[in-house]
Design an enzyme around this catalytic site. Structure first.
Site, PDB file in Angstrom:
ATOM      1  N   LYS A   1      19.438 -41.344  -5.638  1.00 38.20           N
ATOM      2  CA  LYS A   1      20.180 -42.275  -4.780  1.00 38.20           C
ATOM      3  C   LYS A   1      19.304 -42.870  -3.677  1.00 38.20           C
ATOM      4  O   LYS A   1      19.697 -43.828  -3.024  1.00 38.20           O
ATOM      5  CB  LYS A   1      21.391 -41.562  -4.162  1.00 38.20           C
ATOM      6  CG  LYS A   1      22.503 -41.263  -5.145  1.00 38.20           C
ATOM      7  CD  LYS A   1      23.706 -40.615  -4.480  1.00 38.20           C
ATOM      8  CE  LYS A   1      23.494 -39.151  -4.230  1.00 38.20           C
ATOM      9  NZ  LYS A   1      23.367 -38.345  -5.460  1.00 38.20           N
TER      10      LYS A   1
ATOM     11  N   HIS B   1      20.899 -25.749  -6.633  1.00 38.07           N
ATOM     12  CA  HIS B   1      20.121 -26.795  -5.977  1.00 38.07           C
ATOM     13  C   HIS B   1      20.689 -27.019  -4.582  1.00 38.07           C
ATOM     14  O   HIS B   1      21.867 -26.783  -4.330  1.00 38.07           O
ATOM     15  CB  HIS B   1      20.134 -28.092  -6.790  1.00 38.07           C
ATOM     16  CG  HIS B   1      21.496 -28.652  -7.050  1.00 38.07           C
ATOM     17  ND1 HIS B   1      22.374 -28.113  -7.982  1.00 38.07           N
ATOM     18  CD2 HIS B   1      22.161 -29.704  -6.493  1.00 38.07           C
ATOM     19  CE1 HIS B   1      23.488 -28.809  -7.998  1.00 38.07           C
ATOM     20  NE2 HIS B   1      23.402 -29.780  -7.093  1.00 38.07           N
TER      21      HIS B   1
END
Length: 329
Positions: free
Chosen positions: A199, A269
């Site tokens: 992103k 993560h």
């Protein structure tokens, strides 16, 4: 090591959608032989729009190579302003059109030159019904999952699904995106890689966004963490902050460092985003600050096996149906 293709760089978007359709940036692929035929797209419907994010999500169709009609999802996003282009934008606009004037206040439509009118275009093609549902505006429901709910509902659901995270393993094994790794601790137990999230275009720091991916493969989510994992979590916190300061000059006090629950893919993560960036998924019902996670595990080694956790599920998600069938939603 060959550079990762744009398709590989966008693979995590594909995995979050739930299957193996291809994903690419149309502008990145425009010069190649496999460029998506954007001009031939027939728009079927607007799936969703976001005035805050300056983005629209479209369902369209194009004719395949054999004449068959194939679905596509096209996401159009206005790119962030870049400081070095502001002066050029103001001096070289093609048109400035007055919209309203009242005393000291006035508004205009400013039309920038083509080189400053970039729109990030993400294409999912061929798109499946899962992709269309993913981007369609839907009702959202809050679920409060107890430790028992996780064992009896969520974990069996996860185990019954065929979630592919091969793209994660490709990064860890340097088969893809190796040139994008910002930092790595290679320890197989307490190590990780730090890589920019797709992103973030890495052109400005206001929307800085990186992901730390654990080398350990058995940790699916927050629910699996115990005090055994504290060295790993502390390495991610400390080394991640140091790497970002060294590479990008952003201090730890300007970072939001957190885990998602539920995560979009089941491999541990940690997200690192600029504090000034209103990143997707930072809402209180999904983001858990890494410092809080570490504190909780130091207080109780089994904290995340016991604690009730709240998260949101969209109306079409199969996990919501499982909670409803169990009388828990």
């Amino acid at each position: 090591m060959a550079a990762a293709s744009p398709q590989r760089k966008r693979r995590r978007e594909k995995e979050e959608a739930g299957d193996g359709a291809g994903v690419a940036d149309a502008d990145a692929d425009a010069g190649g032989g496999g460029a998506f035929p954007l001009a031939e797209l027939r728009v079927c419907r607007l799936l969703r729009e976001s005035a805050r994010d300056k983005a629209v999500f479209l369902h369209g169709q194009v004719n395949g190579t054999c004449g068959e009609v194939k679905d596509a999802v096209v996401i159009l996003e206005k790119t962030p302003f870049q400081e070095e282009n502001i002066s050029d934008l103001l001096k070289n606009h093609t048109k400035l059109q007055l919209q309203m004037s009242n005393d000291i206040y006035s508004t205009y439509h400013l039309y920038p030159p083509p080189q400053l009118s970039e729109i990030k275009t993400t294409v999912i093609y061929p798109a499946t019904e899962k992709h269309l549902q993913k981007y369609l505006r839907q009702e959202v429901h809050l679920i409060r999952e107890t430790g028992e709910d996780y064992k009896n509902i969520t974990l069996p659901f996860i185990q019954s699904q065929s979630f592919s995270i091969q793209w994660v393993y490709n990064i860890l094994e340097k088969k893809a995106e190796a040139d994008r790794i910002i930092h790595e601790n290679p320890d197989p137990c307490n190590g990780f890689v730090l890589i920019p999230d797709f992103k973030w275009n890495q052109k400005q720091l206001d929307d800085l966004y990186l992901i730390a991916i654990s080398h350990r493969r058995e940790i699916k989510s927050l629910r699996d963490l115990t005090s055994e994992h504290l060295p790993l979590l502390k390495n991610i916190l400390q080394e991640g902050k140091e790497a970002i300061l060294k590479r990008f000059g952003v201090a730890s006090t300007q970072l939001r460092i957190y885990l998602h629950y539920q995560p979009s893919y089941y491999h541990l993560h940690v997200h690192f985003s600029a504090l000034s960036y209103d990143a997707p998924g930072i809402s209180v019902e999904r983001a858990h600050l890494l410092t809080d996670v570490i504190d909780n595990l130091e207080l109780d080694p089994q904290y995340y096996q016991k604690q009730a956790l709240t998260f949101a599920l969209r109306a079409d998600e199969p996990l919501l149906k499982k909670f409803q069938e169990a009388g828990r939603a």
